[in-house]
Design an enzyme around this catalytic site. Structure first.
Site, PDB file in Angstrom:
ATOM      1  N   GLU A  82       1.901  10.897  -7.751  1.00 33.07           N
ATOM      2  CA  GLU A  82       1.956   9.438  -7.685  1.00 33.07           C
ATOM      3  C   GLU A  82       0.678   8.853  -8.281  1.00 33.07           C
ATOM      4  O   GLU A  82       0.392   7.665  -8.121  1.00 33.07           O
ATOM      5  CB  GLU A  82       2.154   8.968  -6.246  1.00 33.07           C
ATOM      6  CG  GLU A  82       1.100   9.445  -5.266  1.00 33.07           C
ATOM      7  CD  GLU A  82       1.184   8.732  -3.932  1.00 33.07           C
ATOM      8  OE1 GLU A  82       1.047   7.503  -3.924  1.00 33.07           O
ATOM      9  OE2 GLU A  82       1.392   9.409  -2.905  1.00 33.07           O
ATOM     10  N   CYS A 116       4.169  10.684  -1.728  1.00 37.73           N
ATOM     11  CA  CYS A 116       3.780  12.082  -1.492  1.00 37.73           C
ATOM     12  C   CYS A 116       4.956  13.047  -1.621  1.00 37.73           C
ATOM     13  O   CYS A 116       4.818  14.231  -1.324  1.00 37.73           O
ATOM     14  CB  CYS A 116       3.151  12.219  -0.113  1.00 37.73           C
ATOM     15  SG  CYS A 116       1.847  11.028   0.188  1.00 37.73           S
ATOM     16  N   HIS A 248       3.594  17.450   5.920  1.00 37.12           N
ATOM     17  CA  HIS A 248       2.777  16.601   5.059  1.00 37.12           C
ATOM     18  C   HIS A 248       1.693  16.012   5.961  1.00 37.12           C
ATOM     19  O   HIS A 248       2.001  15.495   7.041  1.00 37.12           O
ATOM     20  CB  HIS A 248       3.625  15.473   4.451  1.00 37.12           C
ATOM     21  CG  HIS A 248       2.784  14.368   3.898  1.00 37.12           C
ATOM     22  ND1 HIS A 248       1.864  14.596   2.903  1.00 37.12           N
ATOM     23  CD2 HIS A 248       2.675  13.054   4.233  1.00 37.12           C
ATOM     24  CE1 HIS A 248       1.239  13.455   2.635  1.00 37.12           C
ATOM     25  NE2 HIS A 248       1.712  12.506   3.425  1.00 37.12           N
TER      26      HIS A 248
HETATM   27  N1  ACO Z   1     -13.521   8.415  19.212  1.00 32.05           N
HETATM   28  C1  ACO Z   1     -12.323   9.012  19.275  1.00 32.05           C
HETATM   29  N2  ACO Z   1     -11.169   8.418  18.860  1.00 32.05           N
HETATM   30  C2  ACO Z   1     -11.264   7.172  18.345  1.00 32.05           C
HETATM   31  C3  ACO Z   1     -12.493   6.486  18.263  1.00 32.05           C
HETATM   32  C4  ACO Z   1     -13.661   7.165  18.727  1.00 32.05           C
HETATM   33  N3  ACO Z   1     -14.871   6.607  18.667  1.00 32.05           N
HETATM   34  N4  ACO Z   1     -12.248   5.277  17.698  1.00 32.05           N
HETATM   35  C5  ACO Z   1     -10.929   5.192  17.458  1.00 32.05           C
HETATM   36  N5  ACO Z   1     -10.316   6.345  17.846  1.00 32.05           N
HETATM   37  C6  ACO Z   1      -8.905   6.708  17.731  1.00 32.05           C
HETATM   38  C7  ACO Z   1      -7.949   5.590  18.044  1.00 32.05           C
HETATM   39  O1  ACO Z   1      -7.716   5.506  19.432  1.00 32.05           O
HETATM   40  C8  ACO Z   1      -6.734   6.026  17.273  1.00 32.05           C
HETATM   41  O2  ACO Z   1      -6.061   7.028  17.990  1.00 32.05           O
HETATM   42  P1  ACO Z   1      -4.459   6.952  18.178  1.00 32.05           P
HETATM   43  O3  ACO Z   1      -3.866   7.038  16.791  1.00 32.05           O
HETATM   44  O4  ACO Z   1      -4.147   8.132  18.995  1.00 32.05           O
HETATM   45  O5  ACO Z   1      -4.163   5.645  18.805  1.00 32.05           O
HETATM   46  C9  ACO Z   1      -7.316   6.700  16.026  1.00 32.05           C
HETATM   47  O6  ACO Z   1      -8.680   6.985  16.352  1.00 32.05           O
HETATM   48  C10 ACO Z   1      -7.305   5.821  14.791  1.00 32.05           C
HETATM   49  O7  ACO Z   1      -7.830   4.559  15.150  1.00 32.05           O
HETATM   50  P2  ACO Z   1      -7.049   3.224  14.743  1.00 32.05           P
HETATM   51  O8  ACO Z   1      -7.815   2.066  15.268  1.00 32.05           O
HETATM   52  O9  ACO Z   1      -5.606   3.337  15.085  1.00 32.05           O
HETATM   53  O10 ACO Z   1      -7.236   3.337  13.169  1.00 32.05           O
HETATM   54  P3  ACO Z   1      -6.980   2.232  12.082  1.00 32.05           P
HETATM   55  O11 ACO Z   1      -5.820   1.390  12.465  1.00 32.05           O
HETATM   56  O12 ACO Z   1      -8.256   1.569  11.753  1.00 32.05           O
HETATM   57  O13 ACO Z   1      -6.554   3.133  10.817  1.00 32.05           O
HETATM   58  C11 ACO Z   1      -4.697   4.298   9.783  1.00 32.05           C
HETATM   59  C12 ACO Z   1      -5.728   4.283  10.914  1.00 32.05           C
HETATM   60  C13 ACO Z   1      -3.657   3.204  10.036  1.00 32.05           C
HETATM   61  C14 ACO Z   1      -4.017   5.657   9.769  1.00 32.05           C
HETATM   62  C15 ACO Z   1      -5.409   4.040   8.435  1.00 32.05           C
HETATM   63  O14 ACO Z   1      -6.383   5.009   8.215  1.00 32.05           O
HETATM   64  C16 ACO Z   1      -4.433   4.017   7.268  1.00 32.05           C
HETATM   65  O15 ACO Z   1      -3.808   3.015   6.986  1.00 32.05           O
HETATM   66  N6  ACO Z   1      -4.297   5.164   6.487  1.00 32.05           N
HETATM   67  C17 ACO Z   1      -3.433   5.259   5.343  1.00 32.05           C
HETATM   68  C18 ACO Z   1      -1.949   5.288   5.695  1.00 32.05           C
HETATM   69  C19 ACO Z   1      -1.462   6.618   6.202  1.00 32.05           C
HETATM   70  O16 ACO Z   1      -2.102   7.634   6.036  1.00 32.05           O
HETATM   71  N7  ACO Z   1      -0.236   6.631   6.802  1.00 32.05           N
HETATM   72  C20 ACO Z   1       0.387   7.848   7.282  1.00 32.05           C
HETATM   73  C21 ACO Z   1       1.740   8.158   6.688  1.00 32.05           C
HETATM   74  S1  ACO Z   1       1.957   7.641   5.029  1.00 32.05           S
HETATM   75  C22 ACO Z   1       0.964   8.571   3.931  1.00 32.05           C
HETATM   76  O17 ACO Z   1       0.986   9.764   3.883  1.00 32.05           O
HETATM   77  C23 ACO Z   1       0.043   7.843   3.036  1.00 32.05           C
END
Ligand code: ACO
Length: 453
Positions: A82, A116, A248
């Site tokens: 991609e 992906c 994945h």
């Molecule tokens: N210590 C331990 N854990 C922590 C801490 C800390 N200090 N701070 C946050 N966390 C945890 C949260 O509780 C959360 O856990 P949970 O998922 O069990 O609830 C996790 O860390 C992530 O924190 P969030 O606040 O949910 O993260 P955020 O919303 O900022 O971003 C996300 C995460 C949405 C995955 C982002 O990185 C993203 O958009 N990534 C790209 C999209 C993606 O990969 N999607 C997956 C499928 S599609 C694909 O393959 C592209």
């Protein structure tokens, strides 16, 4: 042809990475968010010296050289990616340079794209070709490669970069099982790349997670039904029919949650669940509906807890590359397969099955299974497949650590120079490992020139 599958494979990732602990500090998020919350240790990245074409050239030439393959013996070559730098010319055509010396131009296949998932589509096409009337007796070559980069913000830490090449043929040491392949496809806007001028995707993070988990449930349900019909699932659990379950991996935590979900699926299907054993602590979940639980904390922690040990044996070993490199998009699932093989021996995997789940946003997803051959002989194809993965950890450990500041300026440079022509890249060539292809110049007509380290 019988026993069609993966004959050989190669995994490539660039020689530099950022430490996720340092990135947490640099990004000003709480310590542990990327490392514990998302389960990531390091993130690989590349300079302006590498692009989708160099990744493909590097991984293909390494596969061919390592396995002493004659370039004449390839009859199909297909790239799943991609990472688009040209709306017309496929990366596959760039790879044809490697075949020039031997004069082989009779090679079917072009590029395949859907987030992906492209690598999986290329793999299915290649397996189908070998099994079809179009097959001419030669190998197919599947390449899955991507540069995963996000705009600064909460998704950036889930980037990565890598490439996998797989040689496909008959009498393979890793055989694609027939009759169980299951697919779920749907129209959603969870992650997509509508801005042709930018390398970055448009992402709805939360929706992408929900779509991934829903697709997983759908594929697993269909896979289970087909596995029962095919007579390969005779007990009460689909997890039990495979030694490895490989996903994945956008980031490792999502994979651990996904594994737990498969246990939940098995549990809901089981007419007589063992609450004393595998399903202890899940009594309260008997009547839940899967689609109500994507973000349900209490369900999640109960199933994560119940599946902890099974996860450690069946899936965790496959997360080495994902944890150390990050998301490699199309290559992520196959980097997982490579990591799984790295952690096994011929003795431990001969005759065993692995189940793979492929997900590409937008969305396209499939679940399928591969079976290792029974051939334990020391000079056999399975032995050489296993030994070809034995250097994965050493290669990961010998990369250079780069401070987040430098990674950040690299990202800014990419933003400014993406699609610029003419352009002479500035990245340091000496950090590239031997055998790595790199970009030397983009001329005023956007023609790219490459050289090999
Ligand atoms: N210590 C331990 N854990 C922590 C801490 C800390 N200090 N701070 C946050 N966390 C945890 C949260 O509780 C959360 O856990 P949970 O998922 O069990 O609830 C996790 O860390 C992530 O924190 P969030 O606040 O949910 O993260 P955020 O919303 O900022 O971003 C996300 C995460 C949405 C995955 C982002 O990185 C993203 O958009 N990534 C790209 C999209 C993606 O990969 N999607 C997956 C499928 S599609 C694909 O393959 C592209």
């Amino acid at each position: 042809p019988q026993n069609v599958g993966i004959v050989a494979m190669e995994l490539y990732f660039p020689s530099q990475y950022v430490e996720q602990t340092q990135l947490e500090e640099f990004d000003g998020v709480s310590a542990g968010k990327y490392t514990i919350g998302l389960g990531q240790s390091r993130m690989g990245f590349c300079s302006d010296r590498e692009d989708i074409n160099t990744l493909c050239l590097t991984v293909v030439q390494r596969l061919i050289e390592k396995n002493n393959i004659d370039y004449q013996m390839i009859g199909r070559l297909e790239v799943g990616t991609e990472t688009i730098i040209d709306k017309s010319k496929s990366a596959k055509t760039v790879l044809m340079q490697l075949f020039e010396d031997c004069g082989n131009t009779d090679i079917e296949g072009v590029d395949t794209t859907n987030a992906c998932y492209g690598g999986t589509s290329a793999l299915f096409n290649s397996i189908n070709w070998v099994e079809s009337s179009s097959w001419d007796g030669r190998y197919a070559l599947v390449v899955a490669a991507d540069i995963a980069v996000y705009a600064s913000g909460n998704a950036r830490c889930t980037g990565g970069v890598g490439a996998v090449a797989m040689l496909i043929g008959a009498d393979a040491p890793l055989i694609m099982e027939r009759g169980v392949r299951s697919t779920h496809m749907q129209h959603v806007y969870d992650f997509y790349k509508p801005d042709m001028a930018s390398e970055y995707p448009t992402v709805d993070g939360k929706l992408s997670i929900q779509c991934y988990l829903h697709a997983l449930d759908m594929c697993y349900e269909k896979f289970t039904t087909k596995a029962i019909a095919a007579g390969i699932r005779d007990g009460n659990s689909t997890l039990d029919i495979a030694n490895g379950i490989i996903f994945h991996s956008p980031y490792c935590k999502l994979v651990q949650k996904s594994f737990a979900r498969l246990l939940l699926n098995d549990f809901l299907r089981d007419k007589n669940p063992d609450f004393q054993g595998r399903y202890s602590g899940l009594e309260a979940l008997r009547d839940i509906k899967l689609e109500d639980t994507y973000f349900d904390r209490s369900v999640e922690s109960a199933v994560m807890n119940a599946s902890k040990e099974l996860f450690a044996t069946k899936t965790k070993p496959s997360l080495l590359a994902s944890n150390q490199v990050g998301n490699m998009y199309t290559a992520s699932l196959y980097g997982g397969l490579a990591s799984y093989i790295y952690n096994e021996t011929v003795e431990s995997i001969a005759g065993k099955r692995v189940i793979l789940f492929s997900y590409g946003s937008g969305l396209a997803s499939s679940m399928f299974s591969l079976r290792f051959s029974e051939d334990k002989s020391s000079g056999g194809a399975l032995a050489s497949l296993v030994s070809s993965m034995s250097d994965v950890k050493d290669r990961l450990d010998s990369r250079h650590c780069v401070p987040p500041q430098e990674f950040d300026s690299n990202m800014k440079l990419r933003e400014q120079t993406h699609h610029l022509a003419p352009y002479v890249p500035v990245g340091n060539v000496s950090v590239l490992t031997p055998g790595t292809w790199y970009l030397t110049e983009v001329d005023s007509m956007h023609r790219r020139k490459y050289s090999r380290q």
